[in-house]
Design a protein around this motif. Structure first.
Motif, PDB file in Angstrom:
ATOM      1  N   LEU A 151       0.815  -1.359  -0.035  1.00 27.63           N
ATOM      2  CA  LEU A 151      -0.049  -0.172   0.135  1.00 27.63           C
ATOM      3  C   LEU A 151       0.920   1.257   0.069  1.00 27.63           C
ATOM      4  CD1 LEU A 151      -2.659  -1.163   2.456  1.00 27.63           C
ATOM      5  CD2 LEU A 151      -2.897  -1.029   0.031  1.00 27.63           C
ATOM      6  N   ILE A 152       1.992   1.155   0.798  1.00 29.07           N
ATOM      7  CA  ILE A 152       2.935   2.512   0.674  1.00 29.07           C
ATOM      8  C   ILE A 152       3.624   2.617  -0.707  1.00 29.07           C
ATOM      9  CG2 ILE A 152       5.205   3.428   1.390  1.00 29.07           C
ATOM     10  CD1 ILE A 152       4.408   1.821   4.184  1.00 29.07           C
ATOM     11  N   ASP A 153       3.901   1.523  -1.473  1.00 34.36           N
ATOM     12  CA  ASP A 153       4.196   1.467  -2.743  1.00 34.36           C
ATOM     13  C   ASP A 153       3.456   2.002  -3.905  1.00 34.36           C
ATOM     14  OD1 ASP A 153       6.696   0.938  -1.822  1.00 34.36           O
ATOM     15  OD2 ASP A 153       6.565  -1.481  -2.184  1.00 34.36           O
ATOM     16  N   CYS A 154       2.202   1.819  -3.621  1.00 35.80           N
ATOM     17  CA  CYS A 154       1.126   2.022  -4.477  1.00 35.80           C
ATOM     18  C   CYS A 154      -0.150   2.349  -3.587  1.00 35.80           C
ATOM     19  CB  CYS A 154       0.907   0.896  -5.326  1.00 35.80           C
ATOM     20  SG  CYS A 154      -0.323   1.068  -6.869  1.00 35.80           S
ATOM     21  N   ALA A 155      -0.341   3.715  -3.656  1.00 33.66           N
ATOM     22  CA  ALA A 155      -1.525   4.254  -2.703  1.00 33.66           C
ATOM     23  C   ALA A 155      -2.617   3.716  -3.164  1.00 33.66           C
ATOM     24  CB  ALA A 155      -1.434   5.792  -2.741  1.00 33.66           C
ATOM     25  N   PRO A 156      -3.697   3.452  -1.969  1.00 35.21           N
ATOM     26  CA  PRO A 156      -4.947   3.131  -2.286  1.00 35.21           C
ATOM     27  C   PRO A 156      -5.837   4.226  -2.573  1.00 35.21           C
ATOM     28  CG  PRO A 156      -4.515   2.976   0.159  1.00 35.21           C
ATOM     29  CD  PRO A 156      -3.327   3.081  -0.529  1.00 35.21           C
ATOM     30  N   ASP A 157      -6.981   4.212  -2.918  1.00 37.20           N
ATOM     31  CA  ASP A 157      -7.988   5.249  -3.289  1.00 37.20           C
ATOM     32  C   ASP A 157      -8.985   5.350  -1.928  1.00 37.20           C
ATOM     33  OD1 ASP A 157      -7.388   6.017  -6.226  1.00 37.20           O
ATOM     34  OD2 ASP A 157      -7.936   4.118  -6.572  1.00 37.20           O
ATOM     35  N   THR A 158      -9.156   4.255  -1.440  1.00 38.40           N
ATOM     36  CA  THR A 158      -9.994   4.021  -0.426  1.00 38.40           C
ATOM     37  C   THR A 158      -9.624   2.972   0.678  1.00 38.40           C
ATOM     38  OG1 THR A 158     -12.083   4.424  -1.658  1.00 38.40           O
ATOM     39  CG2 THR A 158     -12.582   3.266   0.451  1.00 38.40           C
ATOM     40  N   VAL A 159      -9.613   3.370   1.969  1.00 37.93           N
ATOM     41  CA  VAL A 159      -9.265   2.400   3.016  1.00 37.93           C
ATOM     42  C   VAL A 159     -10.400   2.172   3.951  1.00 37.93           C
ATOM     43  CG1 VAL A 159      -7.900   2.014   5.084  1.00 37.93           C
ATOM     44  CG2 VAL A 159      -6.864   3.116   2.829  1.00 37.93           C
ATOM     45  N   VAL A 160     -10.885   0.948   4.035  1.00 38.41           N
ATOM     46  CA  VAL A 160     -12.086   0.512   5.025  1.00 38.41           C
ATOM     47  C   VAL A 160     -11.254  -0.039   6.246  1.00 38.41           C
ATOM     48  CG1 VAL A 160     -13.971  -0.801   5.365  1.00 38.41           C
ATOM     49  CG2 VAL A 160     -13.238   0.173   3.013  1.00 38.41           C
ATOM     50  N   ALA A 161     -11.601   0.581   7.356  1.00 37.94           N
ATOM     51  CA  ALA A 161     -11.106   0.275   8.847  1.00 37.94           C
ATOM     52  C   ALA A 161     -12.474  -0.431   9.382  1.00 37.94           C
ATOM     53  CB  ALA A 161     -10.891   1.391   9.456  1.00 37.94           C
ATOM     54  N   THR A 162     -12.334  -1.595   9.882  1.00 31.96           N
ATOM     55  CA  THR A 162     -13.249  -2.410  10.515  1.00 31.96           C
ATOM     56  C   THR A 162     -13.271  -2.463  11.782  1.00 31.96           C
ATOM     57  OG1 THR A 162     -12.121  -4.484  10.249  1.00 31.96           O
ATOM     58  CG2 THR A 162     -13.346  -3.809   8.361  1.00 31.96           C
ATOM     59  N   THR A 163     -12.259  -2.497  12.474  1.00 34.11           N
ATOM     60  CA  THR A 163     -12.168  -2.557  14.162  1.00 34.11           C
ATOM     61  C   THR A 163     -11.185  -1.711  14.874  1.00 34.11           C
ATOM     62  OG1 THR A 163     -10.432  -4.454  13.967  1.00 34.11           O
ATOM     63  CG2 THR A 163     -12.853  -5.149  13.911  1.00 34.11           C
ATOM     64  N   ALA A 164     -11.442  -1.119  15.919  1.00 32.99           N
ATOM     65  CA  ALA A 164     -10.443  -0.258  16.523  1.00 32.99           C
ATOM     66  C   ALA A 164      -9.123  -0.927  16.960  1.00 32.99           C
ATOM     67  CB  ALA A 164     -11.121   0.416  17.880  1.00 32.99           C
ATOM     68  N   ILE A 165      -9.180  -2.043  17.604  1.00 31.27           N
ATOM     69  CA  ILE A 165      -8.289  -2.787  17.888  1.00 31.27           C
ATOM     70  C   ILE A 165      -7.428  -3.009  16.602  1.00 31.27           C
ATOM     71  CG2 ILE A 165      -9.297  -5.161  18.068  1.00 31.27           C
ATOM     72  CD1 ILE A 165      -7.405  -5.912  20.306  1.00 31.27           C
ATOM     73  N   GLY A 166      -7.940  -3.457  15.541  1.00 32.09           N
ATOM     74  CA  GLY A 166      -7.206  -3.713  14.640  1.00 32.09           C
ATOM     75  C   GLY A 166      -6.452  -2.494  13.721  1.00 32.09           C
ATOM     76  N   PHE A 167      -7.064  -1.572  13.748  1.00 33.15           N
ATOM     77  CA  PHE A 167      -6.608  -0.390  13.171  1.00 33.15           C
ATOM     78  C   PHE A 167      -5.423   0.333  14.014  1.00 33.15           C
ATOM     79  CE2 PHE A 167      -6.190   4.111  11.973  1.00 33.15           C
ATOM     80  CZ  PHE A 167      -6.192   4.043  10.579  1.00 33.15           C
ATOM     81  N   ARG A 168      -5.632   0.235  15.140  1.00 37.89           N
ATOM     82  CA  ARG A 168      -4.356   0.758  16.218  1.00 37.89           C
ATOM     83  C   ARG A 168      -3.230  -0.270  16.188  1.00 37.89           C
ATOM     84  NH1 ARG A 168      -8.709   1.524  20.041  1.00 37.89           N
ATOM     85  NH2 ARG A 168      -8.188  -0.477  20.857  1.00 37.89           N
ATOM     86  N   GLY A 169      -3.610  -1.743  16.109  1.00 33.88           N
ATOM     87  CA  GLY A 169      -2.407  -2.436  16.129  1.00 33.88           C
ATOM     88  C   GLY A 169      -1.569  -2.574  14.546  1.00 33.88           C
ATOM     89  N   LEU A 188       0.979   6.383   7.503  1.00 33.76           N
ATOM     90  CA  LEU A 188      -0.122   7.578   7.740  1.00 33.76           C
ATOM     91  C   LEU A 188      -0.156   8.427   6.690  1.00 33.76           C
ATOM     92  CD1 LEU A 188       1.095   8.226  11.380  1.00 33.76           C
ATOM     93  CD2 LEU A 188      -0.789   7.175  10.682  1.00 33.76           C
ATOM     94  N   ALA A 189       0.985   8.786   6.055  1.00 30.07           N
ATOM     95  CA  ALA A 189       0.855   9.519   4.737  1.00 30.07           C
ATOM     96  C   ALA A 189      -0.115   9.068   3.711  1.00 30.07           C
ATOM     97  CB  ALA A 189       2.395   9.784   4.169  1.00 30.07           C
ATOM     98  N   ARG A 190      -0.023   7.791   3.383  1.00 32.61           N
ATOM     99  CA  ARG A 190      -0.824   7.171   2.214  1.00 32.61           C
ATOM    100  C   ARG A 190      -2.211   7.171   2.970  1.00 32.61           C
ATOM    101  NH1 ARG A 190       1.467   7.861  -1.985  1.00 32.61           N
ATOM    102  NH2 ARG A 190       3.230   6.110  -2.835  1.00 32.61           N
ATOM    103  N   LEU A 191      -2.523   6.752   4.105  1.00 37.10           N
ATOM    104  CA  LEU A 191      -3.862   6.921   4.671  1.00 37.10           C
ATOM    105  C   LEU A 191      -4.432   8.218   4.792  1.00 37.10           C
ATOM    106  CD1 LEU A 191      -3.697   4.504   7.661  1.00 37.10           C
ATOM    107  CD2 LEU A 191      -4.390   3.837   5.544  1.00 37.10           C
ATOM    108  N   ARG A 192      -3.569   9.377   4.996  1.00 38.76           N
ATOM    109  CA  ARG A 192      -3.919  10.696   5.081  1.00 38.76           C
ATOM    110  C   ARG A 192      -4.595  11.157   3.657  1.00 38.76           C
ATOM    111  NH1 ARG A 192       0.112  12.246   7.519  1.00 38.76           N
ATOM    112  NH2 ARG A 192      -0.873  12.204   9.537  1.00 38.76           N
ATOM    113  N   ALA A 193      -4.017  10.532   2.647  1.00 32.91           N
ATOM    114  CA  ALA A 193      -4.417  11.019   1.231  1.00 32.91           C
ATOM    115  C   ALA A 193      -5.273  10.210   0.648  1.00 32.91           C
ATOM    116  CB  ALA A 193      -2.991  10.875   0.316  1.00 32.91           C
TER     117      ALA A 193
END
Length: 389
Positions: free
Chosen positions: A72-90, A105-110
């Motif tokens: 994902l860092i090498d090829c940025a996603p258009d959309t990110v779906v986060a399903t659980t808090a513990i999973g996202f934090r982890g 974080l830079a990829r997620l921010r964009a």
């Protein structure tokens, strides 16, 4: 308000002084946040049988997560779906540990960042990010509907998994023309110590628990898988389809059970608190209540409420009481009662011994009448006609 309340009079519809779950045994299959759930149940009077059905593989040891993150860092996603808090934090913590946290974080921010519910939103914001959208229903189905309605053709979508593949979710996105990268943030595996889970399975098969709580679909699937391995699948499913209540935190959690014909109950809000509140409604509602010798007798899993006073009853006594309650007011013979006793032999004296202990435990000897040379019966109040189970 306190968790316990006082009953003003016999037969009142108030919560019993001992707690709404007093006299019931609840199996807990959760590994994560199990202490929170157990504390809520015990605070309301339940006895708890804790049997973690799963364990979580440490994130930093998961090479698949590292590979997906680098992709994902090498090829940025258009959309990110986060399903659980513990999973996202982890995920963020693991990336930090690998030295690629800022790049992630830079990829997620964009990206367009979709959060399944408020807990996930909190985890996203704690990471210094802002979600694009989140459904009020906390339903992944609503997330999927929104994405498909907007169109996903040609879009690169990252999907944070929550322990197992999401049935139909990835397939629907790919059918719509999306490129999907799955992010396996944590992995479920069987517990290292199977003893507690085996004890819970034995209890389900023989009716030794009144309910089993499930907080994840993988836990439900793991319990059924272990039952299959032990050759007791039919016995366990028989218990879950019968008197043992299956309480699930939400509809996704219930899917493995429903696929095997097990009816489940779920709270409207997919949280531990509402799950416990649901058990507080469901289990007392299933208890047998009888007017006996001027008393209100409520037969629960391993105890009896006599005029709202909790009376602990040994297993043999509960077996006799249930046999009598199946035909309230009718005489039940000693041979039938002997067959109801767990592990009983052929000596009918065992019935007399267990009956004496039952009467002592109930604290009111006149609840059960001895009918000379015939057997015993519950002293059902005059004029009452209670159908047998």
């Amino acid at each position: 308000m306190d968790d316990t309340h006082t009953v003003a009079a016999a037969g009142a519809a108030a919560v019993p002084a001992a707690g709404p779950l007093a006299g019931f045994t609840v199996g807990v299959t959760a590994a994560r946040r199990a202490d929170d759930l157990i504390a809520l149940l015990r605070r309301r009077g339940a006895s708890v049988l804790h049997a973690p059905a799963l364990r979580i593989v440490p994130l930093a040891d998961d090479s698949e997560l590292l590979a997906a993150t680098k992709e994902l860092i090498d090829c940025a996603p258009d959309t990110v779906v986060a399903t659980t808090a513990i999973g996202f934090r982890g995920w963020i913590e693991a990336a930090d540990g690998w030295g690629i946290g800022e790049a992630l974080l830079a990829r997620l921010r964009a990206s367009e960042l979709l959060a399944r519910g408020p807990k996930v939103k909190g985890a996203i914001r704690a990471a210094g990010l802002v979600e694009t959208w989140s459904p009020q229903s906390e339903s992944l189905a609503e997330v999927l509907d929104r994405m498909l309605t907007a169109g996903v053709a040609g879009r690169r979508i990252a999907l944070q998994l929550h322990g197992e593949p999401l049935p139909g979710f990835v397939e629907a996105l790919r059918a719509g023309g999306a490129e999907v990268v799955v992010v396996p943030v944590y992995r479920w595996m069987a517990p290292e110590d199977l003893g507690p889970l085996d004890r819970l399975l034995d209890a389900v098969a023989c009716g030794g628990v009144d309910a089993v709580s499930f907080t994840s679909a993988p836990a439900a699937a793991s319990l059924l898988s272990r039952a299959e391995q032990r050759g007791m699948r039919d016995a366990v499913l028989g218990g879950l389809r019968g008197d043992v209540l299956s309480a699930c935190v939400g509809p996704v959690t219930a899917l493995p059970l429903q696929a095997h014909g097990v009816d489940t109950v779920q709270p409207e809000r997919f949280r531990l608190g509402p799950l416990v509140q649901l058990l507080c409604q469901e289990l007392p509602g299933r208890a047998r209540v009888l007017p006996v010798a001027g008393h209100r007798v409520e037969i629960r899993g391993h105890a009896v409420l006599v005029d709202a006073e909790l009376r602990a009853v040994p297993p043999a006594g509960m077996a006799l009481l249930r046999a009598l309650a199946r035909r309230p007011g009718w005489v039940v013979g000693r041979p039938e009662l002997l067959r109801a006793l767990p592990g009983a032999g052929r000596d009918e004296h065992a019935v007399e011994t267990a009956m004496a202990r039952l009467r002592g435990a109930l604290g009111a000897a006149n609840l059960i009448q001895t009918v000379v040379k015939r057997g015993y019966r519950l002293a059902l109040d005059a004029g009452e006609c209670v159908p047998a189970d």
